[in-house]
Motif scaffolding. Structure first.
Motif, PDB file in Angstrom:
ATOM      1  N   ASN A 176      75.056  42.268 -97.619  1.00 20.73           N
ATOM      2  CA  ASN A 176      74.799  41.291 -96.572  1.00 20.73           C
ATOM      3  C   ASN A 176      74.635  39.891 -97.160  1.00 20.73           C
ATOM      4  O   ASN A 176      75.110  38.908 -96.583  1.00 20.73           O
ATOM      5  CB  ASN A 176      73.549  41.680 -95.793  1.00 20.73           C
ATOM      6  N   ALA A 180      76.543  36.431 -96.226  1.00 18.53           N
ATOM      7  CA  ALA A 180      75.789  35.233 -95.842  1.00 18.53           C
ATOM      8  C   ALA A 180      76.155  34.041 -96.722  1.00 18.53           C
ATOM      9  O   ALA A 180      76.274  32.906 -96.238  1.00 18.53           O
ATOM     10  CB  ALA A 180      74.287  35.511 -95.917  1.00 18.53           C
ATOM     11  N   ALA A 183      79.542  32.806 -95.709  1.00 18.42           N
ATOM     12  CA  ALA A 183      79.430  32.041 -94.467  1.00 18.42           C
ATOM     13  C   ALA A 183      78.874  30.649 -94.734  1.00 18.42           C
ATOM     14  O   ALA A 183      79.336  29.656 -94.157  1.00 18.42           O
ATOM     15  CB  ALA A 183      78.538  32.787 -93.474  1.00 18.42           C
ATOM     16  N   ASP A 192      81.095  26.790 -88.079  1.00 17.95           N
ATOM     17  CA  ASP A 192      81.601  28.003 -87.444  1.00 17.95           C
ATOM     18  C   ASP A 192      82.043  27.731 -86.006  1.00 17.95           C
ATOM     19  O   ASP A 192      83.039  28.289 -85.532  1.00 17.95           O
ATOM     20  CB  ASP A 192      80.521  29.089 -87.452  1.00 17.95           C
ATOM     21  N   HIS A 225      79.346  34.682 -78.402  1.00 17.58           N
ATOM     22  CA  HIS A 225      77.886  34.736 -78.562  1.00 17.58           C
ATOM     23  C   HIS A 225      77.429  34.017 -79.822  1.00 17.58           C
ATOM     24  O   HIS A 225      76.504  33.215 -79.795  1.00 17.58           O
ATOM     25  CB  HIS A 225      77.420  36.188 -78.591  1.00 17.58           C
ATOM     26  N   TYR A 226      78.097  34.325 -80.952  1.00 16.07           N
ATOM     27  CA  TYR A 226      77.680  33.755 -82.229  1.00 16.07           C
ATOM     28  C   TYR A 226      78.338  32.412 -82.522  1.00 16.07           C
ATOM     29  O   TYR A 226      77.857  31.666 -83.373  1.00 16.07           O
ATOM     30  CB  TYR A 226      78.011  34.721 -83.375  1.00 16.07           C
ATOM     31  N   GLN A 227      79.436  32.121 -81.845  1.00  9.65           N
ATOM     32  CA  GLN A 227      80.258  30.960 -82.190  1.00  9.65           C
ATOM     33  C   GLN A 227      80.601  30.992 -83.676  1.00  9.65           C
ATOM     34  O   GLN A 227      80.574  29.977 -84.377  1.00  9.65           O
ATOM     35  CB  GLN A 227      79.528  29.654 -81.832  1.00  9.65           C
ATOM     36  N   ALA A 228      80.885  32.197 -84.153  1.00  8.93           N
ATOM     37  CA  ALA A 228      81.195  32.429 -85.565  1.00  8.93           C
ATOM     38  C   ALA A 228      81.836  33.810 -85.680  1.00  8.93           C
ATOM     39  O   ALA A 228      81.744  34.617 -84.752  1.00  8.93           O
ATOM     40  CB  ALA A 228      79.928  32.362 -86.404  1.00  8.93           C
ATOM     41  N   ALA A 230      80.839  36.253 -87.447  1.00 11.77           N
ATOM     42  CA  ALA A 230      79.798  37.280 -87.559  1.00 11.77           C
ATOM     43  C   ALA A 230      78.437  36.594 -87.635  1.00 11.77           C
ATOM     44  O   ALA A 230      78.343  35.361 -87.663  1.00 11.77           O
ATOM     45  CB  ALA A 230      80.036  38.147 -88.795  1.00 11.77           C
ATOM     46  N   ASP A 231      77.398  37.401 -87.691  1.00  9.42           N
ATOM     47  CA  ASP A 231      76.018  36.893 -87.766  1.00  9.42           C
ATOM     48  C   ASP A 231      75.296  37.614 -88.906  1.00  9.42           C
ATOM     49  O   ASP A 231      74.631  38.634 -88.679  1.00  9.42           O
ATOM     50  CB  ASP A 231      75.316  37.132 -86.427  1.00  9.42           C
ATOM     51  N   ASP A 233      72.598  37.050 -90.691  1.00 10.59           N
ATOM     52  CA  ASP A 233      71.142  37.183 -90.574  1.00 10.59           C
ATOM     53  C   ASP A 233      70.769  38.252 -89.553  1.00 10.59           C
ATOM     54  O   ASP A 233      69.906  39.101 -89.802  1.00 10.59           O
ATOM     55  CB  ASP A 233      70.513  35.842 -90.178  1.00 10.59           C
ATOM     56  N   GLY A 234      71.427  38.205 -88.394  1.00  8.30           N
ATOM     57  CA  GLY A 234      71.153  39.198 -87.373  1.00  8.30           C
ATOM     58  C   GLY A 234      71.568  40.590 -87.806  1.00  8.30           C
ATOM     59  O   GLY A 234      70.884  41.581 -87.526  1.00  8.30           O
TER      60      GLY A 234
END
Length: 253
Positions: A176, A180, A183, A192, A225-228, A230-231, A233-234
Motif C-alpha cells: 500500500n 501511496a 500517487a 488526480d 468518488h475519489y477523483q483519482a 484509487a484511494d 489511504d482509504g
C-alpha cells in the motif's frame, strides 16, 4: 575447503555486523580506526538525509562524503562500502519506531504494526528500493521485531503464526505504501482531479460499455468518488482492518 572468496565474504559480513552492533560491543583498544571528530552515526545520518532528499539513486560514498565536507576515501574509514552503509541506514531508520503501548486493545496493536511500517516507508521512500531478502539484522530491527511479537503474544497464535501475522501485515503495508508513494509522485506533476477530468471522459468514449458492464459501472463510481484512480489511504484503513479481524477470528491458523 573454504576459498579466498569465502574468507572475504565472511570478513565483510563480520565487519557489517560489528558496525550494526557497534554500540553493544566492547570498544576496541588501540589499532587503526576512525579519526575523532566524526562518527559512524554521523555518516549514517548523512546517508539517510541524502536518500530522503535525492533518492537512493544518488546515494554514493562520494556524495555522502560531500555532505560531510570530506573526501570520499576518508569515509571508508567509517563504512567499508555503499552496501554496508545501506544496511546501517535501514537499521537506523527502524530505531525511530517506538514501542507499541501494551495497554492498547489487541486489535489496535495489530493495526499499529502495519501502520508504523507504512508510515516509515512514506517518510523514507528509498526503503522500498532496498531488497528485504536476507537483510542483515541489526539491533533496531531486532528490537522492533521483539516489540511486534510482544504486541501479539498471548492472543492464541503459535510462534510460527505470530511471525506469519507480522509478515502479512508488513507485506500489506509495504504494498500500500508503494501505491501511496506513486500517487504522491504523480500528483506532484498533475493533480488526480485534473488527470481524471481528462482521462475519465476519454475512457468512457472508447470503452465498449456492453463488454465491461460491471467494470464500467464500478470504475466510474470509484473515479467520480475519489477523483483519482484509487484511494491508497482509504484502501489501507479498510484492508488492515479486514486483515486484523481475520487474524483475530482464527488465531489458531
Amino acid at each position: 575447503m573454504p576459498t579466498d572468496s569465502d574468507a572475504k565474504t565472511t570478513e565483510q559480513a563480520a565487519r557489517i555486523l560489528e558496525l550494526l552492533w557497534r554500540h553493544a560491543l566492547p570498544a576496541k583498544v588501540g589499532g587503526r580506526g576512525p579519526k575523532p571528530g566524526l562518527s559512524v552515526d554521523a555518516v549514517v545520518a548523512a546517508g539517510i538525509a541524502l536518500a530522503d532528499r535525492d533518492g537512493i539513486g544518488k546515494l554514493t560514498i562520494r556524495a555522502v562524503a560531500a555532505e560531510l565536507g570530506l573526501r570520499a576515501m576518508s569515509l571508508y574509514t567509517y563504512v567499508p562500502s555503499k552496501e554496508a552503509l545501506l544496511v546501517l541506514m535501514v537499521d537506523a531508520v527502524a530505531a525511530g519506531d517506538p514501542p507499541i503501548p501494551v495497554g492498547l486493545p489487541v486489535r489496535e496493536r495489530l493495526i499499529a504494526i502495519a501502520t508504523r511500517i507504512r508510515d516509515e516507508l512514506l517518510a523514507h521512500p528509498w526503503l522500498l528500493e532496498v531488497s528485504p531478502w536476507r537483510q542483515v539484522l541489526g539491533p533496531a530491527r531486532m528490537r522492533r521485531y521483539e516489540r511486534q511479537l510482544t504486541a501479539i503474544d498471548g492472543i492464541g497464535l503459535s510462534d510460527l503464526a505470530m511471525d506469519r501475522a507480522i509478515a502479512v501485515l508488513t507485506d500489506f503495508a509495504t504494498g500500500n505504501a508503494r501505491l501511496a508513494i506513486a500517487a504522491r509522485g504523480a500528483a506532484a506533476q498533475l493533480s488526480d482531479a485534473d488527470w481524471w477530468q481528462v482521462h475519465g471522459p476519454l475512457l468512457t468514449r472508447v470503452m465498449p460499455a456492453e463488454e465491461f458492464p460491471l467494470a464500467g459501472r464500478v470504475g466510474t463510481a470509484v473515479g467520480e468518488h475519489y477523483q483519482a484512480p484509487a484511494d491508497p489511504d482509504g484502501a489501507f484503513a479498510y484492508g488492515v482492518a479486514v486483515l486484523v479481524d481475520g487474524l483475530l477470528a482464527d488465531p489458531g491458523a
